[in-house]
Design a protein around this motif. Structure first.
Motif, PDB file in Angstrom:
ATOM      1  N   ARG A   1       0.814  -1.209   0.000  1.00  0.00           N
ATOM      2  CA  ARG A   1       0.000   0.000   0.000  1.00  0.00           C
ATOM      3  C   ARG A   1       0.852   1.266   0.000  1.00  0.00           C
ATOM      4  N   GLU A   2       2.165   1.109   0.123  1.00  0.00           N
ATOM      5  CA  GLU A   2       3.098   2.241   0.044  1.00  0.00           C
ATOM      6  C   GLU A   2       3.553   2.514  -1.391  1.00  0.00           C
ATOM      7  N   PHE A   3       2.792   2.021  -2.392  1.00  0.00           N
ATOM      8  CA  PHE A   3       3.106   2.246  -3.810  1.00  0.00           C
ATOM      9  C   PHE A   3       4.427   1.596  -4.210  1.00  0.00           C
ATOM     10  N   ALA A   4       4.815   0.546  -3.519  1.00  0.00           N
ATOM     11  CA  ALA A   4       6.130  -0.064  -3.738  1.00  0.00           C
ATOM     12  C   ALA A   4       6.008  -1.563  -3.971  1.00  0.00           C
ATOM     13  N   LEU A   5       6.978  -2.089  -4.699  1.00  0.00           N
ATOM     14  CA  LEU A   5       7.196  -3.530  -4.774  1.00  0.00           C
ATOM     15  C   LEU A   5       8.231  -3.883  -3.713  1.00  0.00           C
ATOM     16  N   TRP A   6       7.984  -4.965  -2.984  1.00  0.00           N
ATOM     17  CA  TRP A   6       8.872  -5.373  -1.896  1.00  0.00           C
ATOM     18  C   TRP A   6       9.376  -6.781  -2.179  1.00  0.00           C
ATOM     19  N   ILE A   7      10.698  -6.955  -2.110  1.00  0.00           N
ATOM     20  CA  ILE A   7      11.330  -8.265  -2.282  1.00  0.00           C
ATOM     21  C   ILE A   7      11.943  -8.647  -0.938  1.00  0.00           C
ATOM     22  N   PRO A   8      11.240  -9.435  -0.130  1.00  0.00           N
ATOM     23  CA  PRO A   8      11.698  -9.709   1.243  1.00  0.00           C
ATOM     24  C   PRO A   8      13.083 -10.340   1.324  1.00  0.00           C
ATOM     25  N   GLU A   9      13.383 -11.308   0.443  1.00  0.00           N
ATOM     26  CA  GLU A   9      14.669 -12.007   0.542  1.00  0.00           C
ATOM     27  C   GLU A   9      15.850 -11.068   0.315  1.00  0.00           C
ATOM     28  N   GLU A  10      15.639 -10.035  -0.467  1.00  0.00           N
ATOM     29  CA  GLU A  10      16.713  -9.077  -0.759  1.00  0.00           C
ATOM     30  C   GLU A  10      16.581  -7.803   0.066  1.00  0.00           C
ATOM     31  N   ARG A  11      15.528  -7.723   0.872  1.00  0.00           N
ATOM     32  CA  ARG A  11      15.232  -6.495   1.635  1.00  0.00           C
ATOM     33  C   ARG A  11      15.321  -5.270   0.716  1.00  0.00           C
ATOM     34  N   THR A  12      14.661  -5.400  -0.423  1.00  0.00           N
ATOM     35  CA  THR A  12      14.704  -4.365  -1.457  1.00  0.00           C
ATOM     36  C   THR A  12      13.293  -3.918  -1.797  1.00  0.00           C
ATOM     37  N   ALA A  13      13.111  -2.602  -1.858  1.00  0.00           N
ATOM     38  CA  ALA A  13      11.845  -2.019  -2.302  1.00  0.00           C
ATOM     39  C   ALA A  13      12.081  -1.302  -3.624  1.00  0.00           C
ATOM     40  N   ALA A  14      11.027  -1.163  -4.421  1.00  0.00           N
ATOM     41  CA  ALA A  14      11.127  -0.455  -5.701  1.00  0.00           C
ATOM     42  C   ALA A  14       9.919   0.443  -5.881  1.00  0.00           C
ATOM     43  N   ILE A  15      10.185   1.668  -6.320  1.00  0.00           N
ATOM     44  CA  ILE A  15       9.136   2.645  -6.620  1.00  0.00           C
ATOM     45  C   ILE A  15       9.480   3.291  -7.957  1.00  0.00           C
ATOM     46  N   SER A  16       8.589   4.136  -8.459  1.00  0.00           N
ATOM     47  CA  SER A  16       8.849   4.777  -9.747  1.00  0.00           C
ATOM     48  C   SER A  16       8.095   6.085  -9.849  1.00  0.00           C
TER      49      SER A  16
END
Length: 243
Positions: A14-29
């Motif tokens: 809901r934060e407008f982000a993609l979350w990849i838990p294993e990499e602790r990485t978020a992505a926005i645009s």
């Protein structure tokens, strides 16, 4: 609903982000910093609230997930032809805010022609693409080859809803197709493009069967809204009402 796994190990939030838990990485645009200044140069004056709202959205994202890195998949800035003074100020403030808590990774968008100059002051690199954990992060204005999942922005996808009076409400959305995920615009000022509108801006989407793509809307009060498939939205478009 706060988050939803749309593919193995890939979670939309809901934060407008993609979350990849294993990499602790978020992505926005699509932050489009400097939007108001660009409008002012065209003679359109609006209250300047976007930077404040973006920083608040980023704070909520960082507080919830504490990412190791944050990928910005293009259009960090708004003006095509040069760097506006406001863009220098806003971009540096936002990136320094991020650097204090995570590693920002910036991917080039079609609005980012002169962004490398600003990033140079912060000793940051502007990437044409960024590959991680089977995902290729690009902006989406150019085609790209990938063996995994392509994560892009550029489209500003949204669901257009009509109420009983005929007024239209635009709900930002994730668009999830086979090995393609389109991020919603992070900017509160970026107008959404209907997921039911063909052709798309991105050549990547225009070679994908989007009819079966899943549409997940983002409402800051209600959270994530699962709208089902694009084909279902097109079929129901004439009768789609806000309740």
């Amino acid at each position: 609903m706060d988050e939803l796994e749309v593919a193995p190990g890939l979670v939309v939030t809901r934060e407008f982000a993609l979350w990849i838990p294993e990499e602790r990485t978020a992505a926005i645009s699509d932050l489009h910093l400097g939007f108001e200044a660009a409008l002012a140069e065209q003679g359109v004056s609006i209250p300047r609230f976007q930077r404040r709202e973006i920083l608040e959205r980023l704070r909520r994202l960082l507080d919830r997930y504490e990412p190791k890195r944050l990928v910005i998949a293009g259009d960090l800035k708004h003006e095509f032809s040069r760097n506006l003074v406001d863009e220098w100020v806003e971009i540096k403030q936002v990136l320094r805010f991020l650097q204090a808590r995570t590693e920002p990774v910036v991917v080039r968008g079609n609005h980012d022609n002169y962004l490398a100059t600003i990033l140079g002051d912060l000793r940051m690199t502007l990437h044409d693409r960024y590959d991680l954990a089977g995902c290729t992060f690009v902006h989406g204005h150019e085609d790209v080859a990938s063996l995994g999942t392509i994560v892009l922005g550029h489209e500003h996808p949204a669901v257009k809803l009509r109420d009983v009076l005929g007024a239209t409400v635009s709900v930002p959305a994730f668009l999830v197709a086979d090995r393609v995920i389109v991020l919603p615009a992070f900017s509160p000022l970026a107008l959404g493009s209907s997921v039911a509108s063909y052709p798309y801006l991105s050549p990547i989407l225009n070679r994908v069967d989007v009819d079966d793509a899943r549409v997940v809307g983002v409402d800051e009060k209600e959270g994530l809204l699962d709208f089902g498939r694009v084909a279902d939205l097109i079929e129901a478009n004439a009768n789609l009402l806000l309740r």
